[in-house]
Design an enzyme around this catalytic site. Structure first.
Site, short mmCIF file in Angstrom:
data_model
loop_
_atom_site.label_atom_id
_atom_site.label_comp_id
_atom_site.label_asym_id
_atom_site.label_seq_id
_atom_site.Cartn_x
_atom_site.Cartn_y
_atom_site.Cartn_z
N CYS A 85 0.86 -1.19 0.00
CA CYS A 85 0.00 0.00 0.00
C CYS A 85 0.89 1.24 0.00
O CYS A 85 1.69 1.42 0.92
CB CYS A 85 -0.92 0.00 1.22
SG CYS A 85 -2.00 1.45 1.32
N HIS A 94 -8.78 -3.54 -6.91
CA HIS A 94 -9.01 -2.10 -6.99
C HIS A 94 -9.52 -1.70 -8.37
O HIS A 94 -9.20 -2.35 -9.37
CB HIS A 94 -7.71 -1.33 -6.72
CG HIS A 94 -7.20 -1.45 -5.31
ND1 HIS A 94 -6.84 -2.65 -4.74
CD2 HIS A 94 -6.98 -0.51 -4.35
CE1 HIS A 94 -6.42 -2.44 -3.49
NE2 HIS A 94 -6.50 -1.15 -3.24
N ASP A 150 -10.42 6.03 -2.41
CA ASP A 150 -9.16 6.57 -1.89
C ASP A 150 -9.16 8.09 -2.01
O ASP A 150 -9.36 8.64 -3.10
CB ASP A 150 -7.99 5.98 -2.67
CG ASP A 150 -6.67 6.09 -1.94
OD1 ASP A 150 -6.49 7.06 -1.18
OD2 ASP A 150 -5.82 5.21 -2.12
N GLY A 192 -0.91 5.21 -3.99
CA GLY A 192 0.48 4.92 -4.32
C GLY A 192 0.67 3.72 -5.23
O GLY A 192 1.34 3.80 -6.27
N THR A 193 0.09 2.57 -4.85
CA THR A 193 0.21 1.41 -5.73
C THR A 193 -0.58 1.64 -7.01
O THR A 193 -0.20 1.16 -8.09
CB THR A 193 -0.25 0.13 -5.03
OG1 THR A 193 -1.60 0.28 -4.58
CG2 THR A 193 0.64 -0.21 -3.85
#
Length: 332
Positions: free
Chosen positions: A89, A222, A248, A253-254
């Site tokens: 994450c 996701h 989010d 980030g990912t």
């Protein structure tokens, strides 16, 4: 029996990070990837209790600190959120590094650099400070790659979509504006939350991704809805959906790593390029493609993601066996 957890609460560019610094279950001295499997099998109630209501909420995210199994890492991290225990994450890493440095929980071997052991592998980090306060954290993420391109899926009530699937530590369905989807400005948050599980299910049925070198990492988790930026300094904008109801608040980030891998594979980004990613609330990550590599037989990139986080408080959380809601709940 009352279980006590000491947490440092923070947020990264608007998305929560609850850092569990005390009270976590003891796990064997094995790799973080193996710890993740054991935690999921035997201790997932801890995640549910700390992430779900009434102690958390639908967008809750956090980490649990452990000693690393690798000598070249300063700390081990398990990533927990409402959707499960993730391999990696990005926003969680930025928030966790900020919290452990500002609270004195980790003293890096080399000032300005730290390495964490995540279930997805070793993650190198650079950070800048003013006094004891962390200004920015840049994580050099695990390799990212485009898993599939131009996949057609049928989404109930929305129709046919053409999507890509990309990996940046988790697997992301990437949707760009097209005939049946005009973009983020035409899509209320309620529609993102309604349609994203349908998109995820359709992509999972069509693709069933498995990491090329680590079969423990698999499945579409996701959904990233992409659009043009609003901020003049940004290159792109997104809204990332995860869990059952979570969007989010950070640029993810990912997800930013997965997006760069997709754009690189399509010839739109090259090594050394900067990519500023804007979130649904206007916060930004400063990203780069640091290099090229391989994941098994897959061409991949080495992404980095930089952002800021703020510690917002200390939190001692009790989970009482007498509480009928000790394991939390989610409204469906």
């Amino acid at each position: 029996m009352r279980h006590t957890f000491f947490c440092v609460d923070a947020h990264t560019c608007g998305n929560p990070v609850r850092v569990v610094a005390g009270g976590a279950p003891q796990l064997p001295a094995v790799s973080m990837a193996e710890k993740r499997e054991i935690f999921q099998r035997d201790h997932d109630w801890v995640r549910q209790s700390l992430m779900f209501e009434p102690r958390g909420h639908d967008v809750m995210s956090g980490t649990i600190l452990y000693p690393p199994s690798r000598e070249d890492c300063d700390i081990g991290v398990l990533f927990i959120e409402v959707s499960g225990c993730l391999p990696m994450c990005g926003h969680g890493t930025i928030g966790t590094v900020t919290a452990v440095l500002e609270e004195g929980l980790v003293v890096p071997k080399v000032p300005g650099r730290i390495a964490i052991e995540a279930p997805a592998g070793k993650v190198e980090i650079e950070y800048t400070q003013t006094g004891n306060l962390v200004d920015q954290v840049r994580l050099f993420n695990v390799p990212a790659y485009l898993h599939a391109r131009d996949v057609t899926i049928e989404v109930p009530t929305l129709g046919r979509l053409t999507v890509d699937l990309s990996y940046g530590g988790n697997y992301y369905v990437i949707i760009e504006p097209q005939e049946n989807w005009a973009g983020l400005d035409t899509m209320p948050v309620a529609e993102i939350m309604r349609l994203s599980p349908l998109v995820r299910a359709a992509a999972q049925k069509a693709l069933r991704p498995v990491h090329p070198t680590d079969p423990r990492i698999q499945g579409v988790s996701h959904v990233m809805w992409c659009d043009a930026p609003k901020a003049p300094e940004a290159d792109a904008r997104n809204a990332v959906f995860y869990g059952e109801k979570a969007i989010d608040r950070s640029p993810c980030g990912t997800g930013s790593s997965a997006r760069m891998a997709q754009l690189h594979a399509r010839g739109k980004l090259k090594v050394g390029d900067r990519f500023v990613h804007e979130s649904i609330i206007g916060t930004m990550f400063d990203c780069r493609i640091e290099g090229e590599t391989m994941i098994g037989k897959q061409d991949a990139i080495l992404p980095s993601v930089a952002g800021w986080a703020r510690v917002i408080g200390h939190n001692t959380i009790f989970v009482d066996d007498r509480d009928p809601l000790m394991h939390g709940f989610q409204l469906r």
